[in-house]
Design an enzyme around this catalytic site. Structure first.
Site, PDB file in Angstrom:
ATOM      1  N   ARG A   1       0.852  -1.189   0.000  1.00 64.58           N
ATOM      2  CA  ARG A   1       0.000   0.000   0.000  1.00 64.58           C
ATOM      3  C   ARG A   1       0.888   1.240   0.000  1.00 64.58           C
ATOM      4  NH1 ARG A   1      -5.188  -0.749  -1.590  1.00 64.58           N
ATOM      5  NH2 ARG A   1      -6.280  -2.284  -0.308  1.00 64.58           N
TER       6      ARG A   1
ATOM      7  N   ALA B   1     -11.543  -6.646  -0.083  1.00 57.44           N
ATOM      8  CA  ALA B   1     -12.395  -5.462  -0.066  1.00 57.44           C
ATOM      9  C   ALA B   1     -12.258  -4.696  -1.368  1.00 57.44           C
ATOM     10  CB  ALA B   1     -12.010  -4.554   1.107  1.00 57.44           C
TER      11      ALA B   1
ATOM     12  N   GLU C   1     -15.594  -8.256  -5.813  1.00 56.79           N
ATOM     13  CA  GLU C   1     -14.282  -8.031  -5.216  1.00 56.79           C
ATOM     14  C   GLU C   1     -13.689  -9.323  -4.655  1.00 56.79           C
ATOM     15  OE1 GLU C   1     -12.305  -5.522  -5.369  1.00 56.79           O
ATOM     16  OE2 GLU C   1     -13.636  -3.980  -6.134  1.00 56.79           O
TER      17      GLU C   1
ATOM     18  N   GLU D   1     -10.066 -10.538  -6.040  1.00 53.91           N
ATOM     19  CA  GLU D   1      -8.927 -10.555  -5.137  1.00 53.91           C
ATOM     20  C   GLU D   1      -8.495 -11.952  -4.709  1.00 53.91           C
ATOM     21  OE1 GLU D   1      -9.211  -7.763  -1.918  1.00 53.91           O
ATOM     22  OE2 GLU D   1      -9.246  -6.064  -3.300  1.00 53.91           O
TER      23      GLU D   1
ATOM     24  N   GLU E   1      -2.478  -4.594  -8.965  1.00 54.49           N
ATOM     25  CA  GLU E   1      -2.678  -4.865  -7.533  1.00 54.49           C
ATOM     26  C   GLU E   1      -1.676  -5.857  -6.931  1.00 54.49           C
ATOM     27  OE1 GLU E   1      -7.188  -3.912  -6.363  1.00 54.49           O
ATOM     28  OE2 GLU E   1      -6.971  -5.676  -7.646  1.00 54.49           O
TER      29      GLU E   1
END
Length: 174
Positions: A49, A61, A82, A86, A131
């Protein structure tokens, strides 16, 4: 009086009276998913992040209504989407748990927590494009120790995991 100080592709910085806060652009909130497999493993995701400059462990999320063609999706539909993106799992059942502010002093974003069950693997997961998500399947009986060990390595643990665990372990009388 509400004034936009800056608007980018994903966020606006708003000044309202003496307060400044962030507001999502083109989204209606966020869905957070507490997903447990039939063999009692909690699905967690790990990713770098940028705002905190390190890797984090989180519940799966994502943003509601931000994808092309998904502007009118329900919160439960966003949670299911999601989870698939993910983790690579689809849920046979999605259950609403609670809703509330993500960080009431910093952002107007409201998050909705869901429990996902009757899971089946339908893909690899890992997120979309940039991601680079790592999926972890952690036995519920070991999750506290596992999270503690990850934190000892310098990975940040998202506190919403503990809220999700509360909903998993509470009794009907709570």
């Amino acid at each position: 009086m509400k004034t936009a100080l800056y608007t980018g592709k994903y966020l606006s910085l708003i000044k309202e009276g003496h307060w400044e806060y962030a507001e999502r652009v083109n989204a209606t909130g966020a869905a957070i998913i507490v997903a447990v497999t039939d063999d009692q493993k909690l699905l967690l995701v790990e990713q770098y992040r940028i705002p905190v400059h390190t890797r984090t462990i989180e519940l799966p999320a994502g943003i509601i209504g931000d994808e092309a063609g998904c502007s009118n999706e329900s919160h439960a539909e966003a949670a299911r989407r999601e989870l698939r993106e993910e983790t690579g799992y689809d849920a046979g059942h999605i259950e609403f748990l609670t809703t509330g502010p993500a960080s009431g002093g910093l952002t107007s974003e409201v998050v909705t927590l869901f429990r996902a069950s009757q899971l089946r693997r339908v893909g690899a997961g890992g997120g979309i494009a940039h991601e680079k998500i790592t999926v972890h399947e952690v036995p519920l009986s070991e999750v506290a120790a596992w999270l503690g060990a990850k934190a000892q390595t310098g990975i940040l643990i998202e506190p919403k995991i503990y809220a999700g665990l509360y909903f998993l372990f509470r009794t009907k009388e709570d």
